[in-house]
Design a protein around this motif. Structure first.
Motif, PDB file in Angstrom:
ATOM      1  N   UNK A 165       0.865  -1.174   0.000  1.00 26.35           N
ATOM      2  CA  UNK A 165       0.000   0.000   0.000  1.00 26.35           C
ATOM      3  C   UNK A 165       0.899   1.220   0.000  1.00 26.35           C
ATOM      4  N   UNK A 166       1.035   1.847  -1.159  1.00 27.70           N
ATOM      5  CA  UNK A 166       1.961   2.965  -1.298  1.00 27.70           C
ATOM      6  C   UNK A 166       3.369   2.477  -1.028  1.00 27.70           C
ATOM      7  N   UNK A 167       4.068   3.110  -0.082  1.00 27.77           N
ATOM      8  CA  UNK A 167       5.427   2.691   0.203  1.00 27.77           C
ATOM      9  C   UNK A 167       5.511   1.822   1.453  1.00 27.77           C
ATOM     10  N   UNK A 168       4.359   1.310   1.903  1.00 26.99           N
ATOM     11  CA  UNK A 168       4.357   0.457   3.083  1.00 26.99           C
ATOM     12  C   UNK A 168       3.728  -0.883   2.727  1.00 26.99           C
ATOM     13  N   UNK A 169       3.943  -1.858   3.611  1.00 21.98           N
ATOM     14  CA  UNK A 169       3.324  -3.157   3.354  1.00 21.98           C
ATOM     15  C   UNK A 169       2.396  -3.534   4.491  1.00 21.98           C
ATOM     16  N   UNK A 170       1.370  -4.259   4.150  1.00 22.32           N
ATOM     17  CA  UNK A 170       0.559  -4.969   5.133  1.00 22.32           C
ATOM     18  C   UNK A 170       1.032  -6.411   5.070  1.00 22.32           C
ATOM     19  N   UNK A 171       1.443  -6.965   6.203  1.00 24.41           N
ATOM     20  CA  UNK A 171       1.906  -8.358   6.216  1.00 24.41           C
ATOM     21  C   UNK A 171       1.007  -9.153   7.159  1.00 24.41           C
ATOM     22  N   UNK A 172       0.201 -10.036   6.577  1.00 25.57           N
ATOM     23  CA  UNK A 172      -0.697 -10.862   7.396  1.00 25.57           C
ATOM     24  C   UNK A 172       0.030 -12.133   7.814  1.00 25.57           C
TER      25      UNK A 172
END
Lengths: 292, 292, 292, 292
Positions: C284-291
Motif C-alpha cells: 500500500x503505497x510505500x508500506x506493506x501490510x503483512x498478514x
C-alpha cells in the motif's frame, strides 16, 4: 553486589603488558578482584579495562588507593578513575511533560535498584511536580519561553543559565535528560561532557530529529527503537550507550508506536544510566566500551 | 580473526593473583594479547579465563608454548588447554532424517564461517546422503533396528559400536548430534564428554523428552526455543551452551511451531558449535562459562 | 498447511460492509475459511484482507472462483488476486559471490519449507555454480564488466538485458536479489514491481548505501540488522517486508558484524520471501501490510 | 484509540458462515468496524473473534447493542461479551513487599496508558502503603500469620476471607496478583476465574514453584523469563496470556537474575493486563487466544 567495592577504570594506548602491570599492582596489594574486563581495539590502538576490587581486601581507603595507583596510571598514559561504591552517586533529572521515563527512574531509585540519589528534578513544565514530590525528591520549575515569544532566544539563554546553576550546585555524576525535549546548548554539552545522558526515542541513526515515531510510521519499518547516548553539541550524534527495539506491524498507528516505544525508552534509559553509574561505560572517541 | 592465534583456556580454583600470574607469564614472552576474558564465580570458588595470543608475537610454536605454560598451570591447579588456530579442527556429524541443521552446518563450513573440517556424516537413515556428498563430505549409513524388531536392543548396541569406531577413527574435536534423535548410550557420553554436542528442540528444562513442540502447543506457551548442550548420560540435562527463543501465537499449530523452531535450532546449534570450536566454552560442573 | 487452498487477497478503498460482502460471498459458496485477516488503515482510507479457503469445500476450481469473485471485487474497487496452493510458484535468484543467503534458500526449498521452485540462479560471478548445481538447480553466469572497463556502462546494459530475458522466460512469481550487489535499473524495477525482492544488510533507513556494517561499526551502534524489501527505482527505499536485528558490542570489529549480520540476513530474507510466496504481503503505497 | 468504542468478543464452536453472520449483523446496523480479528482452531473445532465498532456509527447505546446481538450469539452458541470503552474498568491489586510491578502499574495508570481505575491495593505487608497512597490509591493492609504461627492455616483462611470481601465490594474487572507470593485458595480462583491475573517470575513451565531464579541459576540456562497467566487452582498451570525472556550469562549470580528478571516481569504483566482490559484475551480450555 554485596559489600563495598573500589571500581577502577582505565582507557589508554594499547601496548604489551598493560594487564600484567595492573594485575601485579593489585596482586601486590593483596586485592581480591571480583570483576575484571578488558578490551583492546587493535585497529584504533586503544585499550580499556574495568576492575572491581573488594574494599575489605585492600589495606587502604579509596584516597590512598588513588595515590598508590597514580604512578601506574601515569606510566600507562590515558585516563583513569577510581570510584568507591560506599559513596552514593548523585543525579539530576531534566524533564518536560512526559512522565514515563521519570516515573520509571524514581521507582528504580525507590527500590534501591539504581545506586544513586536523585538530588533534584528540573522541569520546564510544572505538571510533573506532584509525582516527583510524592517520591520525596525536590522539583524545580524553570519555565521556557513559548514558541511565539519575541524574546524567545534570550529567554532560553536565561532558562538554561538557571538550570546550569541548579545542576552545578549538586555537582552530579549524571545529568539525565529524561525526555527533556529541549536542545542542550553547546557550552553545557561541553561542561557536562561524559555526564549528560539523553534518551532518544528512535533507533539512531534512523529518524534523528523531531517526531521519530511519525517518521518511522511513514517509512513503514517493522521495528522501532530507542537510544541512550551521551549528549554532545552534535545533536543526536553522541556516543551510544545502549539501544533496543520492539516489533511493530501494519496495524500500529503512529500513536501506537509512541505507546510501544515508551517501554523501550524506559528500559534503555534505565540500563544506560545504571551502567554509567556503575562505571561500566568508557568513551573512546564517538563510541563507547560498555563492560556488562 | 586474522592471522594465527594461540588460544589458552584455564579453569582452576579461585584465589588472589591468578590474573597477575598469567599476565606476567605472557608479558615475559612478549605476547601480544588480542582477546582476554576472565570469570570468577565467588560462590563456587572457581576461576576461568580465555586468552588469545597473536602467534607471531611469541618466539615459540604451540608445542613449546604448552611446555612453557605447563608449570604455571600446575601451580594454579585445575584444567587448561592451548589450541593453535593454524591447525584445523575436526567434527563428525550424526543425523537422522531432518536436514535443516545439517544443511546449515554444511553451508557454514563451505563458506569458511565455521573453522572446522567435517570429516564425515553418519546417518541412521540414508536419505540425507545426496546433500552431504554434494558438499564433498563422506556419508556413512548405519541403520538402526526398527521399532518392532525383537532384537532391537542388541541391534542398537551393534549400531552404536559401529558409530563409535567411525567417530573415534577421526579423533574429532566435536561430535555433533545434529538432530540425531537417538539416545546416546552412557558409555559414549562418557567417552566423548565435553565433545558431544546436542541440539534439543525446546527451551530446556521445559519440554524435555519427546515431541517438545507438541508439548509446547498443548501448554499454550507464547515463545518456543531450542537448546544446545553437551550430551551427558542424564538425558537433556547436560551443561547448556546456548539457547534462544522465538515468538508464537494462538494461530500457530504444532506443525507451525516445528517450522518456526527450525530457524532457532539452526542458529542455536551453529552458535554453540562455533563457540565450542573457538574454545570459548568452559564446563564447570553442570554449567558453562561462555566467553563471547 | 494441509490440503489445497485458494488464497484471496484484496486491497481496496475502506468503507462499511466490505467484510460482510466478502463473507457473504464465501458463505454462499459454502466455503470453509481456514485463515482470515483484515486491516483497515483509517487514516489512509484503505482496506486490506487475506482469506484462505479450503479448496475441497467449494464446488469450483480456481478459474471458476476467479470468475465468480470478479464482480464482487469490481464492486469493491481496488486490486485483488486469487492463488491456488496446488500450483507451485516459481522464483529466480540473482547472486554475486556471497553464498549465505543462496545456500539457505536452496536448503529451505530442498526440505519443502519454502513452497517454490527455483527455476534458475543467475550469477555475475561463476563461483557459486557448484553449490547451485549440487542442489539440482540450473545456474547461469552473466558476467558484468569490471570497474575499470571503458565500456562499463554499455556492458552493464547488455548484461541486464540478458538477465531480463532469462528471468522473463520463466515468468517467476519472485525475483530474489539474494545479495546481488548490483543496482537494478529503473526499467527492471518497474517491470518486476511487487515481485523483485531485495535483502539489504542494514536496518534501513539506517546505513543505506554501501558497506553498511562498516558504517554501523563507525557509528558505534549496539544492534545491527537487515531489511527485506521490494526493489524500487528509489534505491533502498522500497516497501519493507521484514526486518530484524541482533546485538553487537564494542568487541565486535566490522568483520565480526559482517559475520553476525549474515544470520539476520538469511532469516529476514527467508521470512520475507515465504510471506511473499504465501500471498501474505500487500503493498500500500510505500508500506506493506503483512498478514502473519 | 480515539473515540468511544464497543468491543464484541465471541468464542463458539467453529462452523461455516460465522464471519458472514456477524459481519451482516454489523453491516445492517451501519457499524463502522475499526478492528476485527478472527481465529479458527480447526483441530479443536472452536472459533473466536473480536470486533471493535465505532460507537458513533451505530444508532444505539451499549445496552441496546447487547439486546440486538443476543439472538445472533444464541444462534452461534458459545460465550460472548460486549464492552463499552466509555465505561472505565476497575482493578484491585494484591501485593506483598516487592514493589517493581506495583510501581510500574501505578505509573501506567497515572499516565493514562492503562485504561483502568485501580480501586484499591491490598498488601499482606504494610511496607508499600506510602508509594500507593502517594499515587492517590487506597491501601489495605491484611496481615497474614507468620511461618511459625500454630494457628497459621486458620489465620490464612481469615485473611483470604477479608481479601475476598474487599475485592468483591469493588466488583473489579481484574484482580492482579502483582507479585503477591501467597497461593490463592481454590474457591477464590474459581470465583474470580478469568479475572485473576498472576505474574510468575519464570518462563513457565520451566521452574514452576518457589525461587525460580535460583533454580534457573543452578540449571545454567542462558535466558530467563516471566509469565503472565490466569490464576487457576492448579498452581502455575493456568492459561498463559504473555511471556517474554531476557538473556543472562555465566557472570550473572542468582541475585543479578532477580534484578534482570524484574524488567521482564514488569513488561509482561503490564502487557498481559492491558490486553485483558482491552478484551483481547479469550480463554479456550487451558490456552488463550490473544488478539493483538
Amino acid at each position: 553486589m554485596t559489600g563495598r567495592r573500589y571500581v577502577i577504570t582505565l582507557s589508554c594506548p594499547d601496548r604489551t603488558g598493560i594487564v600484567a602491570r595492573i594485575a601485579s599492582f593489585l596482586a601486590g596489594l593483596g586485592a581480591s578482584i571480583t570483576e575484571a574486563a578488558y578490551h583492546a581495539d587493535v585497529e584504533a590502538g586503544v585499550f580499556a579495562t574495568r576492575q572491581v576490587v573488594d574494599a575489605a581486601s585492600v589495606p587502604c581507603d579509596v584516597e590512598e588507593l588513588r595515590e598508590l595507583f597514580a604512578p601506574v596510571a601515569a606510566e600507562l598514559g590515558g585516563e583513569h578513575r577510581i570510584s568507591d561504591t560506599g559513596t552514593r552517586k548523585r543525579a539530576v533529572l531534566l524533564v518536560t511533560r512526559d512522565q514515563h521515563c521519570l516515573h520509571d527512574l524514581l521507582g528504580r531509585v525507590w527500590t534501591g535498584e539504581l545506586p544513586v540519589e536523585i538530588t533534584r528534578v528540573i522541569g520546564n513544565h510544572a505538571s510533573l511536580e506532584p509525582i516527583v514530590t510524592a517520591h520525596g525528591v525536590p522539583f524545580h520549575h524553570v519555565p521556557f519561553p513559548a514558541a511565539g515569544d519575541r524574546f524567545r532566544e534570550q529567554g532560553k539563554v536565561t532558562a538554561f543559565e538557571e538550570i546550569r546553576k541548579l545542576v552545578d550546585a549538586d555537582d552530579p555524576d549524571a545529568i539525565v535528560l529524561a525526555r527533556f525535549m529541549q536542545i542542550l546548548p553547546a557550552h553545557l554539552c561541553e561542561a557536562w561532557a561524559g555526564r549528560a545522558i539523553n534518551i532518544h526515542h528512535s533507533f539512531l541513526p534512523s529518524f534523528a530529529g523531531a517526531r521519530p515515531y511519525h517518521q518511522a510510521h511513514r517509512r513503514g519499518v517493522k521495528l522501532i527503537g530507542a537510544t541512550c547516548h551521551y549528549a554532545t553539541a552534535d545533536l543526536d550524534a553522541g556516543p551510544i550507550i545502549e539501544q533496543d527495539v520492539t516489533r511493530v506491524d501494519h496495524g500500529d498507528t503512529a500513536a501506537d508506536m509512541v505507546r510501544r516505544g515508551r517501554d523501550i525508552e524506559r528500559l534503555v534509559l534505565a540500563r544506560g544510566l545504571r551502567w554509567h553509574l556503575e562505571d561500566r561505560v568508557l568513551i573512546q572517541g564517538n563510541r563507547t566500551v560498555v563492560f556488562h
